[in-house]
Design a protein around this motif. Structure first.
Motif, PDB file in Angstrom:
ATOM      1  N   ASN A  16       0.813  -1.209   0.000  1.00  0.00           N
ATOM      2  CA  ASN A  16       0.000   0.000   0.000  1.00  0.00           C
ATOM      3  C   ASN A  16       0.850   1.264   0.000  1.00  0.00           C
ATOM      4  O   ASN A  16       0.685   2.147  -0.845  1.00  0.00           O
ATOM      5  CB  ASN A  16      -0.927  -0.013   1.221  1.00  0.00           C
ATOM      6  CG  ASN A  16      -2.191   0.793   0.987  1.00  0.00           C
ATOM      7  OD1 ASN A  16      -2.485   1.207  -0.125  1.00  0.00           O
ATOM      8  ND2 ASN A  16      -2.937   1.031   2.042  1.00  0.00           N
ATOM      9  N   ASN A 119       3.273   8.774   5.040  1.00  0.00           N
ATOM     10  CA  ASN A 119       1.902   8.357   5.312  1.00  0.00           C
ATOM     11  C   ASN A 119       1.127   8.294   4.001  1.00  0.00           C
ATOM     12  O   ASN A 119       1.610   8.728   2.952  1.00  0.00           O
ATOM     13  CB  ASN A 119       1.227   9.255   6.356  1.00  0.00           C
ATOM     14  CG  ASN A 119       1.126  10.712   5.927  1.00  0.00           C
ATOM     15  OD1 ASN A 119       1.340  11.066   4.771  1.00  0.00           O
ATOM     16  ND2 ASN A 119       0.811  11.578   6.876  1.00  0.00           N
ATOM     17  N   LEU A 120      -0.063   7.744   4.043  1.00  0.00           N
ATOM     18  CA  LEU A 120      -0.764   7.384   2.805  1.00  0.00           C
ATOM     19  C   LEU A 120      -1.053   8.535   1.842  1.00  0.00           C
ATOM     20  O   LEU A 120      -1.037   8.324   0.622  1.00  0.00           O
ATOM     21  CB  LEU A 120      -2.071   6.660   3.150  1.00  0.00           C
ATOM     22  CG  LEU A 120      -1.917   5.181   3.509  1.00  0.00           C
ATOM     23  CD1 LEU A 120      -3.266   4.588   3.896  1.00  0.00           C
ATOM     24  CD2 LEU A 120      -1.323   4.399   2.341  1.00  0.00           C
ATOM     25  N   CYS A 173       0.985   6.998  11.513  1.00  0.00           N
ATOM     26  CA  CYS A 173      -0.263   6.350  11.941  1.00  0.00           C
ATOM     27  C   CYS A 173      -1.440   7.312  11.920  1.00  0.00           C
ATOM     28  O   CYS A 173      -2.598   6.890  11.923  1.00  0.00           O
ATOM     29  CB  CYS A 173      -0.106   5.787  13.352  1.00  0.00           C
ATOM     30  SG  CYS A 173       1.284   4.666  13.580  1.00  0.00           S
ATOM     31  N   PRO A 175      -3.077   9.230   9.766  1.00  0.00           N
ATOM     32  CA  PRO A 175      -4.217   9.116   8.858  1.00  0.00           C
ATOM     33  C   PRO A 175      -5.256   8.102   9.313  1.00  0.00           C
ATOM     34  O   PRO A 175      -6.464   8.361   9.207  1.00  0.00           O
ATOM     35  CB  PRO A 175      -3.555   8.694   7.532  1.00  0.00           C
ATOM     36  CG  PRO A 175      -2.209   9.337   7.583  1.00  0.00           C
ATOM     37  CD  PRO A 175      -1.790   9.193   9.026  1.00  0.00           C
ATOM     38  N   ALA A 176      -4.815   6.967   9.836  1.00  0.00           N
ATOM     39  CA  ALA A 176      -5.784   5.973  10.312  1.00  0.00           C
ATOM     40  C   ALA A 176      -6.606   6.532  11.464  1.00  0.00           C
ATOM     41  O   ALA A 176      -7.821   6.284  11.552  1.00  0.00           O
ATOM     42  CB  ALA A 176      -5.061   4.701  10.746  1.00  0.00           C
ATOM     43  N   PHE A 177      -5.948   7.277  12.350  1.00  0.00           N
ATOM     44  CA  PHE A 177      -6.678   7.855  13.474  1.00  0.00           C
ATOM     45  C   PHE A 177      -7.698   8.881  12.978  1.00  0.00           C
ATOM     46  O   PHE A 177      -8.814   8.968  13.501  1.00  0.00           O
ATOM     47  CB  PHE A 177      -5.706   8.513  14.454  1.00  0.00           C
ATOM     48  CG  PHE A 177      -4.618   7.582  14.953  1.00  0.00           C
ATOM     49  CD1 PHE A 177      -4.831   6.213  15.056  1.00  0.00           C
ATOM     50  CD2 PHE A 177      -3.365   8.078  15.303  1.00  0.00           C
ATOM     51  CE1 PHE A 177      -3.830   5.358  15.496  1.00  0.00           C
ATOM     52  CE2 PHE A 177      -2.364   7.233  15.754  1.00  0.00           C
ATOM     53  CZ  PHE A 177      -2.599   5.871  15.852  1.00  0.00           C
ATOM     54  N   PHE A 179      -9.079   8.889   9.938  1.00  0.00           N
ATOM     55  CA  PHE A 179     -10.147   8.152   9.270  1.00  0.00           C
ATOM     56  C   PHE A 179     -11.163   7.662  10.301  1.00  0.00           C
ATOM     57  O   PHE A 179     -12.377   7.703  10.069  1.00  0.00           O
ATOM     58  CB  PHE A 179      -9.579   6.953   8.500  1.00  0.00           C
ATOM     59  CG  PHE A 179      -8.634   7.315   7.389  1.00  0.00           C
ATOM     60  CD1 PHE A 179      -8.707   8.542   6.748  1.00  0.00           C
ATOM     61  CD2 PHE A 179      -7.653   6.417   6.980  1.00  0.00           C
ATOM     62  CE1 PHE A 179      -7.827   8.877   5.724  1.00  0.00           C
ATOM     63  CE2 PHE A 179      -6.770   6.738   5.967  1.00  0.00           C
ATOM     64  CZ  PHE A 179      -6.851   7.968   5.334  1.00  0.00           C
ATOM     65  N   ARG A 180     -10.661   7.171  11.436  1.00  0.00           N
ATOM     66  CA  ARG A 180     -11.556   6.708  12.493  1.00  0.00           C
ATOM     67  C   ARG A 180     -12.383   7.873  13.043  1.00  0.00           C
ATOM     68  O   ARG A 180     -13.581   7.720  13.328  1.00  0.00           O
ATOM     69  CB  ARG A 180     -10.750   6.066  13.627  1.00  0.00           C
ATOM     70  CG  ARG A 180     -11.604   5.489  14.735  1.00  0.00           C
ATOM     71  CD  ARG A 180     -12.333   4.223  14.312  1.00  0.00           C
ATOM     72  NE  ARG A 180     -11.416   3.099  14.321  1.00  0.00           N
ATOM     73  CZ  ARG A 180     -11.520   2.046  13.511  1.00  0.00           C
ATOM     74  NH1 ARG A 180     -12.486   1.993  12.620  1.00  0.00           N
ATOM     75  NH2 ARG A 180     -10.657   1.045  13.585  1.00  0.00           N
ATOM     76  N   ASP A 183     -15.180   8.741  10.588  1.00  0.00           N
ATOM     77  CA  ASP A 183     -16.236   7.741  10.682  1.00  0.00           C
ATOM     78  C   ASP A 183     -17.059   7.932  11.949  1.00  0.00           C
ATOM     79  O   ASP A 183     -18.300   7.856  11.923  1.00  0.00           O
ATOM     80  CB  ASP A 183     -15.618   6.336  10.656  1.00  0.00           C
ATOM     81  CG  ASP A 183     -16.661   5.245  10.837  1.00  0.00           C
ATOM     82  OD1 ASP A 183     -17.504   5.076   9.930  1.00  0.00           O
ATOM     83  OD2 ASP A 183     -16.648   4.564  11.886  1.00  0.00           O
TER      84      ASP A 183
END
Length: 270
Positions: A16, A119-120, A173, A175-177, A179-180, A183
């Motif tokens: 990824n 990061n992404l 990390c 971006p994941a946080f 994204f959460r 949501d």
């Protein structure tokens, strides 16, 4: 800064993150004929990019190697790749929990080694990339790698490798946080009675627009929040919940601490 492309880019793995980096580089003008990807599956990556399923007999002259496989694979990769490296080989590692000293031990012939933690959003040219190297790496290599990284987003050189796991917890990390958070913001709106599809669209657009506004503002995000929050108004009441006993700060500090601790455990082989 003048754009720099290596004579040849050799990717070990193209998951990824590495895939996002390569996609952005190709979009920005990297010649696909200069790229080789080692991928056991042999699955194609992009038009013109050579995909191999095993290591070549030798690396092309002037090769820059991007270590983009899973961190636990480092021992096997180094055993096969290190004999192919020379003093001219440049190595960029995006492996979490792999200190520079460990990389130098595994790839003793390579002089120029840089740790990078992207990061992404690098795929959009809007990423954050933390970089670290030592005094062994030449100034020329450092400058070239910096120029290679620039199209991916914000490049930040870290002076102390001891902070690398902290930086990774924040930007790697992060971006994941977020994204959460997006949501959860949508789900909270749904809990108040907003239709789920509308809440999802509104939450995403709210975060996107607010982030863009913060990036362009002349004041800090903290000041922006206070500017939006009128005394006695709806926004202020909501902020009072987030600010009470520093609960949001505590939650995020705990979150980053857990991520950092995992990075340190990985570095110890845990």
């Amino acid at each position: 800064m003048t754009q720099y492309w290596p004579d040849h880019l050799f990717l070990v793995g193209c998951g990824n993150m590495a895939g996002q980096m390569l996609s952005r580089w190709l979009d920005q003008g990297l010649d696909s004929a200069r790229v080789t990807v080692l991928r056991p599956s042999g699955k194609p990556v992009a038009d013109g990019v050579t995909v191999v399923t095993d290591y070549p007999a030798a690396l092309p002259v002037g090769a820059t190697v991007l270590l983009g496989m899973k961190p636990y694979q480092i021992a096997d990769v180094a055993a096969a790749l290190a004999p192919l490296c020379t003093a001219e080989t440049r190595i960029i590692s995006i492996l979490a929990g792999a200190p520079l000293a460990d990389l130098r031990t595994r790839f003793p012939a390579a002089r120029d080694i840089v740790r990078a933690m992207p990061n992404l959003p690098v795929g959009l040219g809007e990423g954050v990339i933390a970089l670290f190297t030592d005094g062994v790496t030449s100034d020329k290599a450092k400058a070239d790698i910096d120029a290679l990284i620039q199209p991916l987003g914000l490049a930040e050189w870290i002076a102390d490798e001891a902070l690398f796991n902290q930086v990774t917890a924040l930007s790697g990390c992060g971006p994941a946080f977020l994204f959460r958070f997006i949501d959860t913001l949508a789900r909270a709106g749904e809990a108040l009675g907003i239709p789920a599809d509308q809440a999802a669209r509104m939450a995403l657009a709210t975060v996107q627009g607010s982030a863009n506004m913060a990036a362009r503002a002349a004041v800090s995000p903290a000041m922006l929040a206070d500017q939006v929050a009128s005394p006695g108004g709806m926004t202020r009441e909501g902020l009072n919940v987030l600010d009470a006993d520093d609960r949001l700060l505590t939650l995020l500090t705990d979150t980053l601490t857990a991520a950092r601790d995992r990075g340190e455990a990985m570095a110890r082989g845990g």
